[in-house]
Design a protein around this motif. Structure first.
Motif, PDB file in Angstrom:
ATOM      1  N   ARG A 128       0.827  -1.205   0.000  1.00 34.82           N
ATOM      2  CA  ARG A 128       0.000   0.000   0.000  1.00 34.82           C
ATOM      3  C   ARG A 128       0.862   1.256   0.000  1.00 34.82           C
ATOM      4  N   LEU A 129       0.472   2.221  -0.815  1.00 33.83           N
ATOM      5  CA  LEU A 129       1.033   3.570  -0.777  1.00 33.83           C
ATOM      6  C   LEU A 129      -0.058   4.493  -0.264  1.00 33.83           C
ATOM      7  N   SER A 130       0.212   5.176   0.852  1.00 30.78           N
ATOM      8  CA  SER A 130      -0.791   6.035   1.475  1.00 30.78           C
ATOM      9  C   SER A 130      -0.196   7.379   1.858  1.00 30.78           C
ATOM     10  N   ARG A 131      -1.080   8.360   1.916  1.00 28.19           N
ATOM     11  CA  ARG A 131      -0.709   9.681   2.419  1.00 28.19           C
ATOM     12  C   ARG A 131      -1.345   9.898   3.786  1.00 28.19           C
ATOM     13  N   PHE A 132      -0.559  10.432   4.722  1.00 28.52           N
ATOM     14  CA  PHE A 132      -1.069  10.847   6.025  1.00 28.52           C
ATOM     15  C   PHE A 132      -0.761  12.329   6.216  1.00 28.52           C
ATOM     16  N   ASP A 133      -1.607  13.012   6.971  1.00 29.41           N
ATOM     17  CA  ASP A 133      -1.356  14.409   7.325  1.00 29.41           C
ATOM     18  C   ASP A 133      -0.865  14.444   8.769  1.00 29.41           C
ATOM     19  N   VAL A 134       0.457  14.576   8.941  1.00 32.68           N
ATOM     20  CA  VAL A 134       1.031  14.522  10.284  1.00 32.68           C
ATOM     21  C   VAL A 134       1.023  15.876  10.974  1.00 32.68           C
ATOM     22  N   SER A 135       0.419  16.901  10.333  1.00 36.02           N
ATOM     23  CA  SER A 135       0.300  18.210  10.977  1.00 36.02           C
ATOM     24  C   SER A 135      -0.951  18.310  11.840  1.00 36.02           C
ATOM     25  N   LEU A 136      -1.827  17.330  11.746  1.00 35.96           N
ATOM     26  CA  LEU A 136      -3.062  17.363  12.535  1.00 35.96           C
ATOM     27  C   LEU A 136      -2.742  17.240  14.015  1.00 35.96           C
ATOM     28  N   PRO A 137      -3.593  17.784  14.880  1.00 32.98           N
ATOM     29  CA  PRO A 137      -3.215  17.950  16.284  1.00 32.98           C
ATOM     30  C   PRO A 137      -3.121  16.688  17.125  1.00 32.98           C
ATOM     31  N   THR A 138      -3.833  15.619  16.773  1.00 30.38           N
ATOM     32  CA  THR A 138      -3.826  14.434  17.629  1.00 30.38           C
ATOM     33  C   THR A 138      -3.421  13.188  16.848  1.00 30.38           C
ATOM     34  N   GLN A 139      -2.941  12.187  17.581  1.00 29.24           N
ATOM     35  CA  GLN A 139      -2.588  10.912  16.971  1.00 29.24           C
ATOM     36  C   GLN A 139      -3.790  10.302  16.244  1.00 29.24           C
ATOM     37  N   LYS A 140      -4.945  10.365  16.862  1.00 30.70           N
ATOM     38  CA  LYS A 140      -6.150   9.770  16.281  1.00 30.70           C
ATOM     39  C   LYS A 140      -6.480  10.433  14.941  1.00 30.70           C
ATOM     40  N   GLU A 141      -6.376  11.758  14.880  1.00 29.96           N
ATOM     41  CA  GLU A 141      -6.672  12.481  13.638  1.00 29.96           C
ATOM     42  C   GLU A 141      -5.644  12.174  12.550  1.00 29.96           C
ATOM     43  N   ARG A 142      -4.393  12.055  12.943  1.00 28.77           N
ATOM     44  CA  ARG A 142      -3.340  11.755  11.965  1.00 28.77           C
ATOM     45  C   ARG A 142      -3.560  10.381  11.343  1.00 28.77           C
ATOM     46  N   LEU A 143      -3.888   9.407  12.176  1.00 30.34           N
ATOM     47  CA  LEU A 143      -4.135   8.063  11.668  1.00 30.34           C
ATOM     48  C   LEU A 143      -5.377   8.037  10.772  1.00 30.34           C
ATOM     49  N   LYS A 144      -6.399   8.750  11.182  1.00 31.79           N
ATOM     50  CA  LYS A 144      -7.652   8.784  10.425  1.00 31.79           C
ATOM     51  C   LYS A 144      -7.487   9.492   9.087  1.00 31.79           C
ATOM     52  N   SER A 145      -6.441  10.286   8.940  1.00 32.74           N
ATOM     53  CA  SER A 145      -6.250  11.061   7.706  1.00 32.74           C
ATOM     54  C   SER A 145      -5.731  10.214   6.551  1.00 32.74           C
TER      55      SER A 145
END
Length: 411
Positions: A128-145
């Motif tokens: 899998r190739l995926s994009r995450f947004d690691v600028s989001l404020p919480t771990q949960k939000e980053r993973l969900k992105s």
């Protein structure tokens, strides 16, 4: 007996440790640890924050992106280990790249990071190739992105996932994927995104630059990017237009020369030879019917796809040299002895080498420095820092956090 070494990796590593005891003696260079007190669990790649060079991002093979500051403070920025699942053989989180606008506070892409990883359970394996947004404020939000770009099921052998993810000087994202240890993926551009280098427009610019995905792989799916209009197989019937080059076995690491913009790839060999390739548009690097410029027993395809391209450099296997790790062309000023050299490694040997990047023809690799981790836990990446240092990561044990980030220094 050879069969014992092949099948029992612990025994093989013990034998290699004995063989390697004296290999580092007399070398001009050495490695020093950057973070001697920080436990690292199989660090597979390190990068610097482009806007804050005192901060390093380290990808751990189990699926964690951690930050390390100059004081050695360790923070988990993103934990996607639940998506990675079982880590064995060559599986796990294998590569990542930061968007060119990463860290730019005015950009909506300021936190975009792209990861290539395997999703493994007891009964299936997915690349899998995926994009995450690691600028989001919480771990949960980053993973969900997570935004999935490429998802491909593969056989359960776990071998030849490739792994490099790099933005080229043209702004497109390049991805290297191995043949998945599957003969059906060799010498074809019509089945799946395997055994090659792939080039995509993650910004989806459109117009004269790129166009929508026109064809899906035979299994899995692709989405959330466009195809650059000048990719070599655009418009070719039944072709997956993401292909930039083919005929590679396991392009685990690659990088762009900052001066010439050439794409340098370390392609892990089979039974006899390791390759360093300069990959160009539409190139066919001839695996499996040639390896290291030598003819194999495999049949040459009746119709060759792309442009047949021999390696820039190749070396034959020894007992402890059998897994090339692509590196970087050094153009920095900190180590003048290395300027204009291609710096790369061998995972099994745990050793760093150089060859001349600006000449062709017969050449020998020069041993630079040796780590104390090799075999199946040796060097996994070679990068150049923003300040001109050569950094490597060594994996270390799968069960204990014994991995390292090492810096090359003159003795």
């Amino acid at each position: 007996r050879v069969v014992c070494v092949k099948k029992n990796k612990d025994f093989a590593n013990t034998i290699n440790q004995i063989r390697n005891l004296s290999d580092g003696l007399g070398l001009k260079w050495q490695f020093v640890r950057l973070y001697s007190q920080v436990p690292l669990s199989q660090p597979i790649l390190v990068r610097q924050h482009p806007g804050a060079p005192e901060t390093f991002f380290v990808l751990e093979r189990g699926g964690k992106l951690i930050t390390l500051n100059s004081g050695g403070d360790r923070t988990v920025l993103l934990d996607f280990s639940s998506r990675v699942g079982i880590v064995q053989v060559e599986n796990g989180a294998v590569g990542y790249a930061l968007h060119p606008e990463f860290g730019s506070q005015s950009s909506p892409k300021k936190g975009y990071a792209y990861f290539h990883y395997t999703d493994v359970t007891a009964d299936r394996q997915i690349n899998r190739l995926s994009r995450f947004d690691v600028s989001l404020p919480t771990q949960k939000e980053r993973l969900k992105s997570e935004l999935v770009l490429i998802e491909q099921p593969r056989n359960r052998s776990g071998f030849h996932n490739g792994g490099s993810v790099e933005f080229g000087p043209d702004g497109f994202l390049y991805l290297g994927v191995g043949d998945a240890n599957d003969n059906d993926n060799l010498q074809t551009v019509s089945k799946g995104l395997f055994s090659g280098i792939f080039r995509i427009d993650v910004n989806s610019v459109g117009g004269k630059i790129s166009h929508p995905i026109s064809r899906q792989p035979k299994s899995g799916f692709t989405a959330n990017y466009m195809i650059p209009n000048n990719n070599p197989f655009v418009g070719r019937p039944e072709s997956l237009e993401e292909f930039w080059a083919l005929g590679l076995r396991n392009p685990f690491r690659f990088s762009f020369d900052p001066e010439t913009q050439k794409l340098w790839v370390g392609d892990v060999g089979a039974e006899q030879i390791e390759e360093v390739d300069i990959v160009t548009r539409g190139g066919n690097y001839q695996f499996p019917y040639f390896e290291g410029g030598r003819r194999t027993e495999r049949a040459i395809p009746e119709k060759i796809i792309g442009i047949e391209s021999p390696p820039y450099f190749a070396y034959r296997h020894k007992a402890n040299e059998r897994a090339v790790i692509g590196g970087v062309v050094y153009r920095g000023d900190k180590h003048m002895d290395l300027k204009g050299k291609y710096i790369f490694a061998d995972n099994a040997a745990g050793q760093l080498y150089s060859i001349d990047a600006d000449k062709s023809g017969q050449m020998e690799k020069r041993a630079l420095a040796k780590t104390d981790q090799f075999g199946y836990v040796g060097i996994a990446s070679v990068v150049e820092s923003l300040s001109g240092d050569i950094l490597v990561t060594t994996l270390g044990s799968k069960t204990n956090p014994t991995g390292n980030i090492l810096k090359l220094e003159m003795r």
